[in-house]
Design a protein around this motif. Sequence first.
Motif, short mmCIF file in Angstrom:
data_model
loop_
_atom_site.label_atom_id
_atom_site.label_comp_id
_atom_site.label_asym_id
_atom_site.label_seq_id
_atom_site.Cartn_x
_atom_site.Cartn_y
_atom_site.Cartn_z
N THR A 230 0.79 -1.14 0.15
CA THR A 230 -0.09 0.22 0.24
C THR A 230 0.97 1.39 -0.09
OG1 THR A 230 -1.62 1.27 1.31
CG2 THR A 230 -0.06 -0.07 2.39
N PRO A 231 0.69 2.31 -0.71
CA PRO A 231 1.45 3.39 -0.64
C PRO A 231 1.34 4.44 0.16
CG PRO A 231 -0.48 3.65 -2.22
CD PRO A 231 -0.39 2.34 -1.62
N HIS A 232 0.20 4.29 1.06
CA HIS A 232 -0.22 5.17 2.09
C HIS A 232 -1.03 4.53 3.31
CE1 HIS A 232 -1.46 9.23 3.78
NE2 HIS A 232 -0.42 9.65 2.89
N PRO A 233 -0.83 5.21 4.31
CA PRO A 233 -1.37 4.76 5.59
C PRO A 233 -3.16 4.90 5.28
CG PRO A 233 0.54 5.66 6.38
CD PRO A 233 0.54 6.06 4.82
N VAL A 234 -3.49 6.12 4.82
CA VAL A 234 -4.68 6.34 4.65
C VAL A 234 -5.53 5.14 4.07
CG1 VAL A 234 -6.52 7.47 3.27
CG2 VAL A 234 -4.49 8.80 4.21
N ALA A 235 -5.09 4.36 3.13
CA ALA A 235 -5.63 3.23 2.58
C ALA A 235 -5.86 2.11 3.77
CB ALA A 235 -4.77 2.65 1.53
N MET A 236 -4.88 2.12 4.64
CA MET A 236 -5.07 1.12 5.77
C MET A 236 -6.33 1.44 6.63
SD MET A 236 -2.93 -1.37 5.02
CE MET A 236 -3.15 -2.30 6.59
N THR A 237 -6.29 2.79 6.86
CA THR A 237 -7.23 3.51 7.86
C THR A 237 -8.54 3.24 7.36
OG1 THR A 237 -5.82 5.22 8.55
CG2 THR A 237 -8.18 5.56 9.00
N LEU A 238 -8.89 2.96 5.93
CA LEU A 238 -10.21 2.84 5.45
C LEU A 238 -10.64 1.89 5.62
CD1 LEU A 238 -10.04 5.17 2.16
CD2 LEU A 238 -11.13 5.71 4.27
N GLN A 239 -9.60 0.78 5.90
CA GLN A 239 -10.44 -0.49 6.11
C GLN A 239 -11.19 -0.50 7.47
OE1 GLN A 239 -9.82 -3.23 4.18
NE2 GLN A 239 -8.87 -1.75 2.91
N GLN A 240 -10.92 0.31 8.25
CA GLN A 240 -11.89 0.25 9.78
C GLN A 240 -12.75 1.43 9.59
OE1 GLN A 240 -8.06 0.11 9.78
NE2 GLN A 240 -8.36 -2.30 9.62
N VAL A 241 -12.41 2.71 9.09
CA VAL A 241 -13.02 3.95 9.27
C VAL A 241 -13.65 4.20 8.01
CG1 VAL A 241 -12.93 6.33 10.01
CG2 VAL A 241 -11.36 4.49 11.26
N ARG A 242 -14.81 4.58 8.09
CA ARG A 242 -15.70 4.96 6.73
C ARG A 242 -15.83 6.51 6.63
NH1 ARG A 242 -20.13 0.33 6.18
NH2 ARG A 242 -18.54 -1.43 5.41
N SER A 243 -15.55 7.17 5.63
CA SER A 243 -15.73 8.75 5.80
C SER A 243 -17.24 9.08 5.20
CB SER A 243 -14.70 9.27 4.70
OG SER A 243 -14.92 8.61 3.42
N ARG A 244 -17.94 8.06 4.67
CA ARG A 244 -19.15 8.32 4.06
C ARG A 244 -19.01 9.23 2.98
NH1 ARG A 244 -22.65 5.03 6.47
NH2 ARG A 244 -24.51 5.50 5.18
N GLN A 245 -17.86 9.15 2.18
CA GLN A 245 -17.57 9.83 1.21
C GLN A 245 -17.04 9.13 -0.17
OE1 GLN A 245 -16.31 14.42 2.75
NE2 GLN A 245 -14.87 12.66 2.38
N ILE A 246 -17.57 9.36 -1.25
CA ILE A 246 -17.09 8.55 -2.44
C ILE A 246 -16.53 9.61 -3.50
CG2 ILE A 246 -18.79 6.54 -2.11
CD1 ILE A 246 -20.37 7.56 -4.17
N LEU A 247 -15.96 9.09 -4.37
CA LEU A 247 -14.92 10.13 -5.20
C LEU A 247 -15.46 9.68 -6.83
CD1 LEU A 247 -12.97 12.41 -5.66
CD2 LEU A 247 -11.34 10.61 -5.76
N PHE A 248 -15.82 10.77 -7.56
CA PHE A 248 -15.73 10.50 -8.78
C PHE A 248 -14.81 11.14 -9.54
CE2 PHE A 248 -18.33 12.07 -12.87
CZ PHE A 248 -18.06 10.94 -13.56
N PHE A 249 -14.01 10.30 -10.32
CA PHE A 249 -12.86 10.64 -11.12
C PHE A 249 -13.36 10.87 -12.73
CE2 PHE A 249 -9.34 9.25 -8.59
CZ PHE A 249 -8.76 10.42 -8.24
N CYS A 250 -13.35 12.11 -12.95
CA CYS A 250 -13.87 12.40 -14.46
C CYS A 250 -13.13 13.58 -15.11
CB CYS A 250 -15.30 12.86 -14.16
SG CYS A 250 -16.27 13.18 -16.06
N LYS A 251 -12.76 13.47 -16.08
CA LYS A 251 -11.87 14.50 -16.61
C LYS A 251 -12.52 15.68 -17.44
CE LYS A 251 -10.63 12.62 -21.58
NZ LYS A 251 -9.70 12.18 -22.44
N ASP A 252 -13.63 15.50 -18.10
CA ASP A 252 -14.31 16.60 -18.63
C ASP A 252 -15.63 16.93 -18.16
OD1 ASP A 252 -15.51 15.12 -21.47
OD2 ASP A 252 -14.39 14.14 -19.92
#
Length: 364
Positions: free
Chosen positions: A55-77
């Motif tokens: 894993t490149p960052h501890p945030v990814a590990m944190t997300l295994q136990q803690v939910r932000s209730r936010q999702i991300l839409f990746f869209c370029k235009d």
Amino acid sequence: MKLPSTDDKKITRKDIAEMAGVSVSVVSRALNNSGYVEQGKKQKILSLAKQYGYTPHPVAMTLQQVRSRQILFFCKDMQNPFNVDLYYGMIEAAQLRGYLVLFNAAINFDRIRDIMVDGIILQNDRLASIYAEQYGKNYFLPVVAASFGNQEKNAVSIPIVEFDMYEACIRAIEYLRKNGHRNIAYAGPYPRTDNNARSIAWQNTMRNVFKDRLYDYFYGIHYSELGPMEELKKFRADYMNPFSVEETYFEKGKIAANLIVQRNTDATAVICFNDEMAFGMIAQLQRMGVRVPDDISVVSFDCTNQRDAHYPTLTDIGVNPRYQGERLANLLIDKIERKKIAYISKLPIKVFPGDSVKNRNALV
């Protein structure tokens, strides 16, 4: 087996599986936080992944136990009305389930490590393919993608909600033929060598009609195919770079209109890549004295909320993009909440008649 060193940047899921004494599929479920994995095995897998730098960052590990209730839409235009409608559909569905939808138009997968989100929605097949091949193996976040029937190398681990553009283009040709059109052209923002499903469907279907003249009726926009026209070189970037911020669909529609007039074929109808390109094409045709639909009919895809804001109203083959956005948001949230999901969901294809197609049967 020989254990990888902590400096090894090529650690794979197979390596972790062998060290943990489990199958690769178990490792994938643990790392993606999708599906059941016995808690002891999961912790061992996550620990090994962290130890060997998977894993490149501890945030990814944190997300295994803690939910932000936010999702991300990746869209370029987001100048494309289809993506705007898609996004609003996501917002509406997510809100009903207590989630927020963040948006990022500057595509940079490396920034995922800095964002507290529970999952990601990718804009299309191409981004999903790049994510899966280059980045997906390094992140634990659940991911889903919009799909449009394109021939990309997509990982089966990424669930999709698909609007099958190949089938939609076939439906467009059938609709035009029912309205008396035989010589049906195609206008798209990319060269004919691109593996876009719409382009492939048109070529496969119309080859028997046009024979060796097929590409006289293909209005593809790419500077290398159109000669030394300096003004076209600016379009190289958004074709070559999938992470460019904006597609110039409207401007490319205007160039397609110029090609239609220059070639002066006997086409009575043209299938356009999407609504935004169709708007540009129709506007330019009208400036040059070509009447739509009297001189040439136009069919598009997408069925965005901009259809009624332009004249003539487009005839569209598609689905309501808000509905696709709703399906994507619900699919991702179901994955986040570890509910059973279908990895391929196909949307129904409908014809939305407008004023941009002339019924030529009445002329016979």
